[in-house]
Scaffold this motif. Structure first.
Motif, PDB file in Angstrom:
ATOM      1  N   PHE A 184       5.321  -1.040  12.776  1.00 40.72           N
ATOM      2  CA  PHE A 184       5.967  -1.867  13.784  1.00 40.72           C
ATOM      3  C   PHE A 184       5.329  -1.791  15.164  1.00 40.72           C
ATOM      4  CE2 PHE A 184       9.390  -0.591  10.847  1.00 40.72           C
ATOM      5  CZ  PHE A 184       9.932  -1.821  10.530  1.00 40.72           C
ATOM      6  N   ALA A 185       4.754  -0.643  15.487  1.00 36.21           N
ATOM      7  CA  ALA A 185       4.442  -0.413  16.895  1.00 36.21           C
ATOM      8  C   ALA A 185       3.296   0.565  17.097  1.00 36.21           C
ATOM      9  CB  ALA A 185       5.696   0.136  17.599  1.00 36.21           C
ATOM     10  N   ASP A 215       1.799  -6.303  15.796  1.00 35.48           N
ATOM     11  CA  ASP A 215       1.918  -6.994  14.513  1.00 35.48           C
ATOM     12  C   ASP A 215       1.667  -6.006  13.383  1.00 35.48           C
ATOM     13  OD1 ASP A 215       2.422  -9.439  15.702  1.00 35.48           O
ATOM     14  OD2 ASP A 215       0.287  -9.987  15.762  1.00 35.48           O
ATOM     15  N   PRO A 216       2.415  -6.152  12.264  1.00 34.50           N
ATOM     16  CA  PRO A 216       2.127  -5.295  11.107  1.00 34.50           C
ATOM     17  C   PRO A 216       0.766  -5.647  10.514  1.00 34.50           C
ATOM     18  CG  PRO A 216       3.739  -6.969  10.525  1.00 34.50           C
ATOM     19  CD  PRO A 216       3.514  -7.093  12.006  1.00 34.50           C
ATOM     20  N   PRO A 217       0.253  -4.805   9.618  1.00 33.95           N
ATOM     21  CA  PRO A 217      -1.027  -5.136   8.978  1.00 33.95           C
ATOM     22  C   PRO A 217      -0.970  -6.499   8.301  1.00 33.95           C
ATOM     23  CG  PRO A 217      -0.355  -2.890   8.444  1.00 33.95           C
ATOM     24  CD  PRO A 217       0.803  -3.523   9.158  1.00 33.95           C
ATOM     25  N   GLU A 276      -2.757   0.600   7.345  1.00 33.46           N
ATOM     26  CA  GLU A 276      -3.514  -0.499   6.725  1.00 33.46           C
ATOM     27  C   GLU A 276      -3.953  -0.140   5.304  1.00 33.46           C
ATOM     28  OE1 GLU A 276      -3.716  -0.773  11.114  1.00 33.46           O
ATOM     29  OE2 GLU A 276      -4.175   0.856   9.702  1.00 33.46           O
ATOM     30  N   ASP A 277      -4.281   1.146   5.086  1.00 34.53           N
ATOM     31  CA  ASP A 277      -4.653   1.602   3.738  1.00 34.53           C
ATOM     32  C   ASP A 277      -3.469   1.459   2.787  1.00 34.53           C
ATOM     33  OD1 ASP A 277      -7.265   2.453   4.546  1.00 34.53           O
ATOM     34  OD2 ASP A 277      -6.375   4.274   5.373  1.00 34.53           O
ATOM     35  N   PHE A 278      -2.285   1.880   3.257  1.00 38.60           N
ATOM     36  CA  PHE A 278      -1.090   1.780   2.404  1.00 38.60           C
ATOM     37  C   PHE A 278      -0.766   0.319   2.082  1.00 38.60           C
ATOM     38  CE2 PHE A 278      -0.336   6.064   4.217  1.00 38.60           C
ATOM     39  CZ  PHE A 278      -0.134   6.757   3.031  1.00 38.60           C
ATOM     40  N   ALA A 279      -1.020  -0.566   3.031  1.00 43.04           N
ATOM     41  CA  ALA A 279      -0.771  -1.993   2.790  1.00 43.04           C
ATOM     42  C   ALA A 279      -1.702  -2.521   1.700  1.00 43.04           C
ATOM     43  CB  ALA A 279      -0.951  -2.782   4.086  1.00 43.04           C
ATOM     44  N   ARG A 280      -2.979  -2.124   1.740  1.00 46.24           N
ATOM     45  CA  ARG A 280      -3.931  -2.587   0.712  1.00 46.24           C
ATOM     46  C   ARG A 280      -3.584  -1.999  -0.657  1.00 46.24           C
ATOM     47  NH1 ARG A 280      -7.653  -1.148   4.547  1.00 46.24           N
ATOM     48  NH2 ARG A 280      -8.468   0.502   3.190  1.00 46.24           N
ATOM     49  N   ILE A 281      -3.147  -0.741  -0.677  1.00 47.77           N
ATOM     50  CA  ILE A 281      -2.734  -0.135  -1.948  1.00 47.77           C
ATOM     51  C   ILE A 281      -1.548  -0.887  -2.530  1.00 47.77           C
ATOM     52  CG2 ILE A 281      -1.780   1.945  -3.025  1.00 47.77           C
ATOM     53  CD1 ILE A 281      -3.270   3.554  -0.784  1.00 47.77           C
TER      54      ILE A 281
END
Length: 287
Positions: A184-185, A215-217, A276-281
């Protein structure tokens, strides 16, 4: 923007104890009730929060009103969320007495901040609070999720929680709160607060955490999916992320495939991965 008439009078130790005595109030550890009794501290919190006369501020756990009065010195409007009916019932009278010129710009909501679903009035732009230490992280994440209008804020939390919220990937204190807050921040440590500014004095140190909305990833995964990956990755900190995600993925093979798709080393541990890594996973796992 509202120009303030004569500013509020702030609460000191004598006023806090007098209000508590009137209410026959005995602060409870269960609700994390430690009331700020130092006017310089609440002014410092307001100053560090960088709020202006244009801000609509949400406060959580206003208690007897120490920080609320300092916020009303600066903010356009303050909405305070208080779970304790006794405190919520007394607060409007305290504001009217100590800040008569600002009383029409204050509202108290009797609710649990972790379960509140909406707030009255104009959309809030800032969150400034002395958060109850036992629920500080879930309250912060809930309000950041619920109120996308929040642009920035400053919260006082237990010192080690402040360290966790502001920790970068790879540091000793980096964990679930760090990653979820980073969704979030942009979060940073904004100083320490001594124990003697509270009544009763807590047996832990306190820290200030400032944040600015970002902005979130950029991802096709939902926030819930990303947070599920984060929770699983840190459930057993010492495990390689491939093993930690096996249950969520359904198999070690599926976990490895998702990690390779994300460009993440399957033998890495969760504490070195950025949001960002967790978002891609999550994209690979839930595609």
């Amino acid at each position: 923007m509202t120009t303030n008439p004569a500013g509020p009078r702030l609460l000191g130790p004598a006023e806090v104890r007098q209000l508590a005595a009137e209410l026959d109030l005995r602060p409870t550890k269960q609700r994390g009730q430690n009331f700020v009794i130092d006017a310089n501290t609440v002014r410092r919190i307001v100053r560090e929060s960088a709020i202006t006369g244009d801000d609509v501020v949400v406060e959580v756990g206003p208690g007897l009103g120490s920080l609320t009065l300092a916020l009303l010195e600066v903010a356009d409007r303050v909405i305070a969320i208080e779970v304790d009916p006794l405190l919520a019932g007394r607060l409007p009278a305290t504001i009217t007495s100590y800040a008569p010129g600002q009383a029409d710009r204050f509202e108290v909501v009797l609710a649990d901040a972790m379960r509140v679903e909406s707030l009255p009035g104009p959309a809030p732009t800032a969150l400034v609070a002395n958060l109850p230490y036992n629920v500080s992280v879930p309250v912060l994440i809930h309000l950041l999720t619920l109120l996308p209008s929040l642009e920035r804020g400053l919260v006082m939390v237990q010192a080690e929680v402040a360290d966790r919220l502001a920790a970068p990937p790879g540091s000793k204190t980096y964990g679930v709160p760090s990653v979820k807050a980073a969704w979030f921040a942009d979060v940073r440590r904004a100083g320490a607060i001594g124990r003697n500014v509270f009544w009763p004095a807590p047996n832990v140190d306190s820290g200030l955490v400032a944040w600015t909305r970002q902005d979130p990833p950029d991802t096709t995964a939902t926030r819930e999916q990303v947070f599920a990956v984060v929770d699983a990755a840190f459930a057993q900190r010492r495990k390689q992320v491939r093993a930690a995600l096996r249950g969520l993925a359904g198999s070690a093979e599926a976990a490895t495939a998702a990690l390779e798709h994300a460009g993440v080393d399957p033998t890495a541990r969760g504490e070195v991965l950025a949001v960002e890594d967790f978002a891609r996973i999550a994209e690979g796992l839930f595609a």
